[in-house]
Design an enzyme around this catalytic site. Structure first.
Site, PDB file in Angstrom:
ATOM      1  N   ASP A 192       0.883  -1.159   0.000  1.00 25.01           N
ATOM      2  CA  ASP A 192       0.000   0.000   0.000  1.00 25.01           C
ATOM      3  C   ASP A 192       0.925   1.214   0.000  1.00 25.01           C
ATOM      4  OD1 ASP A 192      -2.058   1.785   0.026  1.00 25.01           O
ATOM      5  OD2 ASP A 192      -3.139   0.855   1.686  1.00 25.01           O
ATOM      6  N   TRP A 193       0.390   2.354  -0.395  1.00 23.55           N
ATOM      7  CA  TRP A 193       1.243   3.523  -0.621  1.00 23.55           C
ATOM      8  C   TRP A 193       1.876   4.004   0.696  1.00 23.55           C
ATOM      9  CZ3 TRP A 193       0.072   1.291  -4.633  1.00 23.55           C
ATOM     10  CH2 TRP A 193       0.261   1.792  -5.909  1.00 23.55           C
TER      11      TRP A 193
END
Ligand code: BGC
Length: 756
Positions: A228-229
């Site tokens: 995930d970012w």
């Protein structure tokens, strides 16, 4: 396609380290000298959020169709429709030059308070997995990859970057992983996105057991795992844990660390090569589909409208709906003119156009007079004057339609809700309007359950319209006027009060930890176990027609787990208009060696019927429909015995129940050990045989050991007491009468059991 193995060999260490970290917020690193293309990714999930500047994370994106969010998609229970929507999403991604769309999210709706519930499907893993798999198949059939997220046990926004989700193995396997598993095995997503949070003490981005052992080895996932970012605290550890691509980038410092770690012998280059291989495979696969085709804005908008109408749920209807051409309609609530059609955060789409519910109603209403009252402000202030104006309009009208949307300050990605309520002003508005106008319809926009007891008795009808996508305004008009017969059903339980929800005592946790103390019992599994009343049960939704179920039957009365069994039922439309019914198949295990929920959804079908028409619905139930995860055996197991197949119109409305006998084909090894109780020995097929002689002898000596054999001495039922004693302890009390010390005897018995 290029020979990936050769390519990996041709790449320098620096090139490989750079490839496994993004080149920008949305692109991977190309290697021009070797012809390695960049891969373009974009959010997701219910539309394409393609930002023009690849370094801008939160910038306004290019126009794309905003389809309904997952909360509504799930309520359609319509796999074919989601497949179609997936194809449309792929078409738009293609047009906008996107190779992988970041979604869908299949995390469980553990609590209605999760701020991101609009992006999630259900409280039930089977339903979420089945529907998401169809969506993914649709998308990938168009040559566009997906990123199944957020893996795993990411069920709240509070401290989502760091919180440690503590969940036991069986709950993880039966509740939090199966939706991912189903999509991975059935639809083969190109990528999976790991969650931010920790899982049982380890960041998901570094979780070897999760990413490598379960996802890649056990489930056979062949794509790459993307972070995930910003979910990677330590790049080297994450590579070792099975995280292939870190996003966003660039991160030259981290890339260098990977290079240094390989040179220092701290990171096996083979681990890096494996990540490189996976990223290359998908980058080349994405490049196979030429991008830049045009997409049909009008056609996708029309599809978004169909999907929206199919996922809206009619929760209450005193007979007012469908509307019979009222001539004076009071339309109340900001959301009637500023529709609430999507949630805040990374999934935010820049829509191609937006249908206003008010305008759509006006189109349907023809010459009828529509008034508009704002009803409530955009913020959380109380404004009695707005209520007064709405009451006046409602009093003069034949019907009042109140559009109540949970404001984004209450519900969004990034933070959770703190209660189940609409705003205080909205509640007061509904109460005041319905007091003067009983012919009031409430149309709700939210992503998960809201409390309604304060006002629902006073209104004639309620429609759950969710975050409905850009075409939802038209869909509402379709339903209100009966152009579409509502056919959505809830994919989550609507509880009466937040205090009665399963995770209430353990949400959102504290001190950096959230314990999933309710275990397997989320959603209807919990309310079933507690026999607790709810506002609306899982699987519930009304129609403008009625359905009868008959002739429920099975393909066999006895079946082997590996063969499965098929359940069939005839469904008849007994009303006056065409409609669609969602038939739900639940499985009840009469007896199991571990505790099990009273029933679990294992199949469903949506069927369209003309008035008077009957159709047979058949649903196949496989091994997994009857299995549970046994932490002792570390596998899915079935146990021979009686089950009931329950056929329902909702989790609380069973229309038929058919018994069936399962024959397990598993030959499981015995779990007996030195701590096993007398009961466990007697119930174990092999243990009961090898210990039979010993038990006979013990029973004969029981009187001597425990004084007289009656219950007088210590006031208890001696057999009940003995059954729960470890065999070794029981023998310990009789040691004087035994030929050998108790532990020697039990060890020998265990040897005989396990050598079998
Ligand atoms: C979200 C992801 C999203 C990513 C990229 C993260 O904050 O959790 O779902 O795909 O950002 O925008």
């Amino acid at each position: 396609m290029k020979d990936i193995t050769t390519l990996v060999q041709q790449m320098t260490l620096e090139e490989k380290a750079a490839l496994v970290t993004g080149a920008s917020a949305w692109t991977t690193t190309p290697v021009e000298r070797l012809g390695v293309p960049e891969l373009f990714v974009s959010d997701g999930p219910h539309g394409v959020r393609r930002v023009p500047d690849v370094h801008a994370l939160g910038a306004q994106s290019l126009p794309a169709t905003c389809f309904p969010t997952a909360a509504l998609l799930a309520a359609t229970w319509n796999s074919d429709l989601l497949h179609e929507m997936g194809q449309a999403l792929a078409g738009e991604a293609n047009a906008l030059g996107v190779g992988v769309l970041l979604g869908p999210g299949v995390n469980m709706k553990r609590s209605p308070l999760c701020g991101r519930n609009f992006e999630y499907f259900s409280e039930d893993p089977f339903l979420a997995g089945e529907l998401a798999a169809s969506l993914v198949e649709g998308m990938q059939s168009g040559g566009i990859g997906v990123s199944l997220k957020h893996f795993a046990a990411n069920n709240q926004e509070y401290q989502r970057f760091s919180t440690d989700t503590i969940v036991d193995e069986r709950t993880l396997r039966e509740i939090y992983l199966p939706a991912f598993e189903r999509v991975v095995k059935r639809a083969r997503p190109w990528t999976v996105m790991c969650a931010y949070n920790k899982l049982n003490g380890v960041y998901c981005s570094e979780h070897y057991a999760l990413l490598v052992e379960i996802l890649k080895q056990e489930w056979g996932f062949e794509g790459f795992v993307v972070s995930d970012w910003g979910a990677v605290p330590d790049r080297v550890k994450s590579l070792q844990g099975g995280l292939d691509l870190e996003m966003p980038g660039p991160k030259p410092y981290r890339t260098q660390k990977v290079v240094d770690a390989v040179r220092a012998g701290e990171l096996d280059e083979a681990v890096l090569d494996e990540a490189v291989r996976r990223v290359l495979t998908i980058a080349f696969r994405a490049a196979e589909t030429p991008k830049g085709r045009a997409f049909d804005i009008a056609a996708d908008h029309a599809l978004a409208r169909r999907v929206a109408a199919e996922g809206m749920v009619l929760l209450k209807n005193d007979g007012l709906l469908p509307l019979q051409n009222p001539q004076r309609i009071a339309v109340i609530g900001r959301a009637a003119k500023e529709p609430h059609f999507q949630g805040g955060g990374s999934s935010h789409i820049n829509p191609t156009r937006v249908d206003s519910p008010f305008d759509e109603l006006q189109m349907r209403a023809g010459a009828a007079e529509l008034t508009y009252s704002e009803g409530y402000p955009a913020d959380d202030e109380l404004q009695p004057a707005l209520i007064d104006a709405a009451v006046e309009a409602a009093r003069r009208a034949e019907v009042a339609l109140i559009f109540a949307a949970l404001p984004s300050y209450k519900e969004s990605e990034g933070y959770d809700r703190t209660d189940l309520d609409l705003t205080a002003q909205q509640v007061a508005l509904i109460q005041a309007v319905s007091a003067v106008q009983p012919r009031t319809v409430v149309i709700l926009h939210n992503s998960s359950a809201v409390a309604m007891t304060a006002w629902i008795d006073g209104v004639a009808a309620v429609i759950e319209a969710w975050m409905m996508g850009q075409a939802g305004g038209g869909a509402i008009a379709d339903i209100l006027y009966g152009a579409v017969n509502p056919s959505g059903k809830l994919a989550e339980t609507f509880p009466l009060r937040i205090e009665e929800t399963p995770a209430y005592l353990n949400f959102p946790g504290d001190n950096g930890v959230v314990r999933y103390g309710e275990g397997l019992y989320i959603g209807y599994r919990y309310y079933d176990a507690k026999t607790a009343p709810v506002l609306f049960p899982f699987g519930y939704g009304l129609s403008y027609t009625t359905f009868a179920y008959s002739n429920a039957r099975l393909s066999a009365a006895t079946f082997r787990d590996v063969d499965g069994v098929t359940v069939s039922v005839d469904v008849t439309n007994t009303g006056a208009v065409a409609g669609k019914e969602i038939v739900q198949i639940y499985v009840h295990d009469r007896k199991a060696s571990l505790v099990r929920p009273a029933k679990e959804l294992k199949g469903f079908a949506k069927v369209e019927l003309q008035p008077g028409e009957t159709r047979t619905v058949s649903v196949a139930l496989d091994f997994r429909a009857f299995a549970f995860w046994h932490p002792g055996h570390k596998q899915w197991i079935t146990e021979s015995g009686e089950f009931d197949i329950l056929i329902g119109a909702s989790a609380a409305d069973m229309r038929a129940s058919v018994p069936v006998t399962l024959q397990s084909t598993l030959a499981l090894s015995s779990l007996l050990n030195i701590e096993s109780t007398v009961r466990a020995w007697l119930e174990d097929p092999r243990g009961s045989v090898v210990s039979a002689g010993l038990f006979q002898q013990m029973m004969a000596q029981m009187g001597q050991t425990f004084g007289g054999g009656d219950n007088e001495g210590i006031g208890m039922d001696m057999m009940g007491f003995v059954m729960e004693l470890p065999l070794a302890s029981l023998l310990g009390f009789q040691e004087a009468l035994l030929p050998a010390p108790s532990e020697v005897i039990v060890t020998e018995l265990l040897r005989q059991v396990h050598e079998a």
